[in-house]
Design an enzyme around this catalytic site. Sequence first.
Site, PDB file in Angstrom:
ATOM      1  NE  ARG A   8      -2.391  -1.267   3.582  1.00 60.24           N
ATOM      2  CZ  ARG A   8      -2.909  -0.781   4.702  1.00 60.24           C
ATOM      3  NH1 ARG A   8      -3.976  -0.030   4.669  1.00 60.24           N
ATOM      4  NH2 ARG A   8      -2.353  -1.056   5.856  1.00 60.24           N
ATOM      5  CG  HIS A  51      -5.669  -4.470  11.283  1.00 61.64           C
ATOM      6  ND1 HIS A  51      -4.680  -4.110  10.396  1.00 61.64           N
ATOM      7  CD2 HIS A  51      -6.787  -3.822  10.894  1.00 61.64           C
ATOM      8  CE1 HIS A  51      -5.179  -3.262   9.512  1.00 61.64           C
ATOM      9  NE2 HIS A  51      -6.459  -3.076   9.788  1.00 61.64           N
ATOM     10  CG  ASP A 121      -6.063   3.054  11.029  1.00 58.78           C
ATOM     11  OD1 ASP A 121      -7.128   2.724  10.480  1.00 58.78           O
ATOM     12  OD2 ASP A 121      -4.969   2.545  10.735  1.00 58.78           O
TER      13      ASP A 121
END
Length: 171
Positions: A8, A51, A121
């Site tokens: 990314r 995450h 985020d």
Amino acid sequence: ENTVIASRSFSNSPKDVAKHGKAFIKGILKGGTIPVAKHFPGHGLTTQDSHISLPRSDHSVDELEKLSLYPFKKNIAVPMMMTAHIYFSKLDQDQPATLSKKILTDLLRDQLKYQGVVITDHMDMKAVRKELSLEEASLAALLAGSDIVMLGGNISQIEAVMDYLVSAVKR
């Protein structure tokens, strides 16, 4: 080496990231959409997935200036900046970036003179929720300098956060 960010990112070169980021921002704006630079103050020097856990960067301030911060500085006029759920030991010894006044207010707003919108985020990620409830983490992010807290699709969670924040403001 970062399996989460590598695909990314525009490049592993800060100068290339800044150059391509600037072109991308220009194109997104021309298309009528608001671009978001992420993840401030940088995610490329970590190898962990936020995450799942809290990534850590123990890089020196000089290394962060040359590598992670460079593209953000070159694109400081971007309308929106997303925070990183990363612990930067040389920038704040107590909090990850999303919850850090030293990083979001002192560095981003005061030193770099960023005037756009700061968005977190996703707040349900393990990196910022290890020791805090979703409500507590959301309040901490706002107190650190975020303008918007990103929450998921669970309406009861969103309502609980909203109620908690309204109660905090009243207190």
